[in-house]
Design a protein around this motif. Structure first.
Motif, PDB file in Angstrom:
ATOM      1  N   ASP A  35       0.859  -1.183   0.000  1.00 20.49           N
ATOM      2  CA  ASP A  35       0.000   0.000   0.000  1.00 20.49           C
ATOM      3  C   ASP A  35       0.894   1.232   0.000  1.00 20.49           C
ATOM      4  OD1 ASP A  35      -1.934   1.918   0.242  1.00 20.49           O
ATOM      5  OD2 ASP A  35      -3.058   0.867   1.801  1.00 20.49           O
ATOM      6  N   ALA A  36       0.994   1.874  -1.174  1.00 21.40           N
ATOM      7  CA  ALA A  36       1.814   3.083  -1.330  1.00 21.40           C
ATOM      8  C   ALA A  36       0.935   4.292  -1.602  1.00 21.40           C
ATOM      9  CB  ALA A  36       2.825   2.890  -2.454  1.00 21.40           C
ATOM     10  N   ASP A  37      -0.327   4.209  -1.211  1.00 22.07           N
ATOM     11  CA  ASP A  37      -1.264   5.307  -1.403  1.00 22.07           C
ATOM     12  C   ASP A  37      -1.271   6.181  -0.160  1.00 22.07           C
ATOM     13  OD1 ASP A  37      -3.269   6.990  -2.207  1.00 22.07           O
ATOM     14  OD2 ASP A  37      -4.746   5.419  -2.592  1.00 22.07           O
ATOM     15  N   LEU A 117       1.466  -8.567   3.036  1.00 24.21           N
ATOM     16  CA  LEU A 117       1.167  -7.142   2.909  1.00 24.21           C
ATOM     17  C   LEU A 117       2.241  -6.285   3.573  1.00 24.21           C
ATOM     18  CD1 LEU A 117      -0.799  -4.822   2.153  1.00 24.21           C
ATOM     19  CD2 LEU A 117      -1.909  -5.193   4.373  1.00 24.21           C
ATOM     20  N   LEU A 118       2.650  -5.243   2.850  1.00 27.95           N
ATOM     21  CA  LEU A 118       3.516  -4.185   3.378  1.00 27.95           C
ATOM     22  C   LEU A 118       2.793  -2.857   3.188  1.00 27.95           C
ATOM     23  CD1 LEU A 118       6.888  -5.296   1.751  1.00 27.95           C
ATOM     24  CD2 LEU A 118       6.429  -5.308   4.202  1.00 27.95           C
ATOM     25  N   ALA A 119       3.029  -1.915   4.096  1.00 33.58           N
ATOM     26  CA  ALA A 119       2.351  -0.616   4.001  1.00 33.58           C
ATOM     27  C   ALA A 119       3.331   0.509   4.315  1.00 33.58           C
ATOM     28  CB  ALA A 119       1.173  -0.555   4.966  1.00 33.58           C
ATOM     29  N   THR A 120       3.217   1.589   3.572  1.00 35.79           N
ATOM     30  CA  THR A 120       4.079   2.743   3.837  1.00 35.79           C
ATOM     31  C   THR A 120       3.699   3.447   5.127  1.00 35.79           C
ATOM     32  OG1 THR A 120       2.627   4.191   2.567  1.00 35.79           O
ATOM     33  CG2 THR A 120       4.461   3.189   1.394  1.00 35.79           C
ATOM     34  N   VAL A 137       6.907   7.142   0.817  1.00 36.85           N
ATOM     35  CA  VAL A 137       6.904   6.251  -0.340  1.00 36.85           C
ATOM     36  C   VAL A 137       8.333   5.886  -0.754  1.00 36.85           C
ATOM     37  CG1 VAL A 137       6.157   6.017  -2.748  1.00 36.85           C
ATOM     38  CG2 VAL A 137       4.687   7.155  -1.103  1.00 36.85           C
ATOM     39  N   GLY A 138       9.309   6.710  -0.334  1.00 34.78           N
ATOM     40  CA  GLY A 138      10.703   6.402  -0.633  1.00 34.78           C
ATOM     41  C   GLY A 138      11.119   5.037  -0.132  1.00 34.78           C
ATOM     42  N   ALA A 139      10.482   4.552   0.936  1.00 34.96           N
ATOM     43  CA  ALA A 139      10.798   3.215   1.439  1.00 34.96           C
ATOM     44  C   ALA A 139      10.426   2.153   0.410  1.00 34.96           C
ATOM     45  CB  ALA A 139      10.055   2.966   2.749  1.00 34.96           C
ATOM     46  N   VAL A 140       9.331   2.369  -0.320  1.00 33.65           N
ATOM     47  CA  VAL A 140       8.911   1.415  -1.345  1.00 33.65           C
ATOM     48  C   VAL A 140       9.897   1.438  -2.512  1.00 33.65           C
ATOM     49  CG1 VAL A 140       7.043   0.731  -2.900  1.00 33.65           C
ATOM     50  CG2 VAL A 140       6.512   1.730  -0.666  1.00 33.65           C
ATOM     51  N   GLU A 141      10.341   2.636  -2.885  1.00 38.82           N
ATOM     52  CA  GLU A 141      11.294   2.730  -3.989  1.00 38.82           C
ATOM     53  C   GLU A 141      12.599   2.017  -3.649  1.00 38.82           C
ATOM     54  OE1 GLU A 141      13.002   6.095  -7.118  1.00 38.82           O
ATOM     55  OE2 GLU A 141      11.557   6.636  -5.562  1.00 38.82           O
ATOM     56  N   LEU A 142      13.089   2.208  -2.426  1.00 36.83           N
ATOM     57  CA  LEU A 142      14.301   1.504  -2.001  1.00 36.83           C
ATOM     58  C   LEU A 142      14.081  -0.003  -1.986  1.00 36.83           C
ATOM     59  CD1 LEU A 142      15.569   3.815   0.879  1.00 36.83           C
ATOM     60  CD2 LEU A 142      16.862   3.179  -1.165  1.00 36.83           C
ATOM     61  N   ASP A 158      -0.278  -0.666  -4.856  1.00 37.59           N
ATOM     62  CA  ASP A 158      -1.369   0.308  -4.972  1.00 37.59           C
ATOM     63  C   ASP A 158      -0.742   1.691  -4.814  1.00 37.59           C
ATOM     64  OD1 ASP A 158      -3.793   1.642  -4.993  1.00 37.59           O
ATOM     65  OD2 ASP A 158      -4.273   1.157  -2.911  1.00 37.59           O
ATOM     66  N   MET A 159      -0.634   2.413  -5.929  1.00 37.88           N
ATOM     67  CA  MET A 159       0.059   3.706  -5.938  1.00 37.88           C
ATOM     68  C   MET A 159      -0.867   4.828  -5.477  1.00 37.88           C
ATOM     69  SD  MET A 159       3.231   3.285  -7.244  1.00 37.88           S
ATOM     70  CE  MET A 159       3.753   4.542  -8.422  1.00 37.88           C
ATOM     71  N   THR A 160      -0.266   5.948  -5.115  1.00 35.21           N
ATOM     72  CA  THR A 160      -1.060   7.113  -4.748  1.00 35.21           C
ATOM     73  C   THR A 160      -1.795   7.643  -5.973  1.00 35.21           C
ATOM     74  OG1 THR A 160      -0.984   9.150  -3.446  1.00 35.21           O
ATOM     75  CG2 THR A 160       0.685   8.894  -5.158  1.00 35.21           C
ATOM     76  N   ALA A 161      -2.900   8.337  -5.737  1.00 32.89           N
ATOM     77  CA  ALA A 161      -3.796   8.711  -6.833  1.00 32.89           C
ATOM     78  C   ALA A 161      -3.220   9.803  -7.721  1.00 32.89           C
ATOM     79  CB  ALA A 161      -5.138   9.168  -6.264  1.00 32.89           C
ATOM     80  N   GLY A 162      -3.657   9.791  -8.970  1.00 36.93           N
ATOM     81  CA  GLY A 162      -3.350  10.873  -9.901  1.00 36.93           C
ATOM     82  C   GLY A 162      -1.890  10.937 -10.306  1.00 36.93           C
TER      83      GLY A 162
END
Length: 323
Positions: A35-37, A117-120, A137-142, A158-162
């Motif tokens: 969950d990166a939203d 499941l992992l969550a930001t 969200v940088g944690a997900v990129e790393l 699941d990315m952040t919107a827009g």
């Protein structure tokens, strides 16, 4: 394979992220959902209670520890503090497997049915006015920069919107990106933005039409997105029941929508993984971020973190496991 779901708020991307993750896991595959939203709803969509979701450990609140583990013995990285969200893996870095036996998964991952499941973490009141969600969200990129996923291993994000997804190099970390679009003008607006950005960076994408009620909806999407329209999901009583807290086995999902998930799965499996391109994109965005802000922020020339002799992918992971 690494998969992202993007779309405007309310398009149904979180619901589809959860459905697709559950669909993959039903075939006894290793599936990690992230969950990166900025609005953290994926846990509940996967069947967790609100209380369970609230107790999920947040990756974004533990960046120093995550960086310290991932840098390993990489001699090009002076300290965890010198790592930024775009720092690529190199020789000596620790590589991850999806749902692997490592401190990051042990500490932060939780089972959600058959999915890991992992969550930001949510954007909290303490963050208001002083923090940027993209630091979380940088944690997900790393994580993705240091991940080696192989056959029958999937990561669904699941990315952040827009268009906020483009605030970092995270949008380049996927083998395939699904843009969830409703059959409305607003519904296809994010598609246009994403298509143009993606084309500049060779990011593969496909459009998933959602909340379809009749053939005119499909015709509308086809006129606006053309051949990028991969499949459509119909308005779903199953999903409505799930959103009301009445969870049921995925086998009860409507036949047409289960067939749509099969199409998504086939599209993902048909994508070749290009590890050389994956690493080159990571390096390019790291250099861009270093010049824009990270060199000044850390007081170091972060271009020196790039290891030109590092070859990302299963071969390197296998060599590390053997040693």
């Amino acid at each position: 394979m690494k998969v992202a779901f993007v779309g405007k708020g309310g398009s149904g991307k979180t619901t589809l992220s959860a459905l697709f993750a559950r669909h993959l896991a039903a075939s006894a595959r290793t599936v990690v959902a992230i969950d990166a939203d900025i609005n953290q709803h994926l846990a509940v969509a996967l069947g967790m209670s609100e209380d369970q979701a609230f107790l999920l450990p947040a990756l974004g609140e533990h960046l120093p520890e995550i960086k310290e583990y991932l840098r390993g013995t990489n001699p090009l990285i002076s300290s965890a503090a010198a790592m930024v969200k775009t720092t690529p893996a190199g020789r000596g870095s620790r590589l991850l497997r999806p749902a692997g036996d490592d401190p990051i998964h042990q500490r932060f991952a939780r089972p959600a049915g058959a999915v890991t499941l992992l969550a930001t973490g949510a954007f909290t009141e303490d963050d208001l006015g002083v923090a940027c969600y993209h630091s979380k969200v940088g944690a997900v990129e790393l994580y993705l920069n240091h991940l080696v996923d192989q056959s029958d291993e999937y990561v669904v994000v699941d990315m952040t919107a827009g268009a906020d997804s483009f605030a970092s190099g995270l949008f380049t970390r996927f083998d395939l990106t699904f843009i969830v679009a409703e059959p409305t003008r607003k519904g296809v607006s994010v598609y246009r933005q994403y298509r143009d950005y993606a084309a500049e960076h060779a990011v593969p994408l496909a459009v998933v039409g959602n909340k379809i009620t009749d053939p005119e909806d499909i015709d509308f999407l086809r006129r606006h997105v053309g051949d990028d329209l991969l499949v459509c999901l119909e308005h779903s009583p199953y999903v409505r029941a799930q959103e009301q807290g009445r969870h049921a086995p995925l086998t009860e999902l409507e036949d047409t929508n289960r067939a749509a998930l099969d199409r998504l799965h086939a599209a993902v499996d048909a994508r070749p993984q290009d590890w050389q391109h994956f690493q080159a994109q990571a390096v390019a965005f790291h250099l861009k971020n270093a010049a824009a802000w990270a060199n000044e922020s850390t007081g170091e020339d972060l271009a020196q973190q790039i290891d030109p002799g590092f070859a990302h992918g299963p071969g390197t992971l296998q060599a590390l496991s053997s040693s």
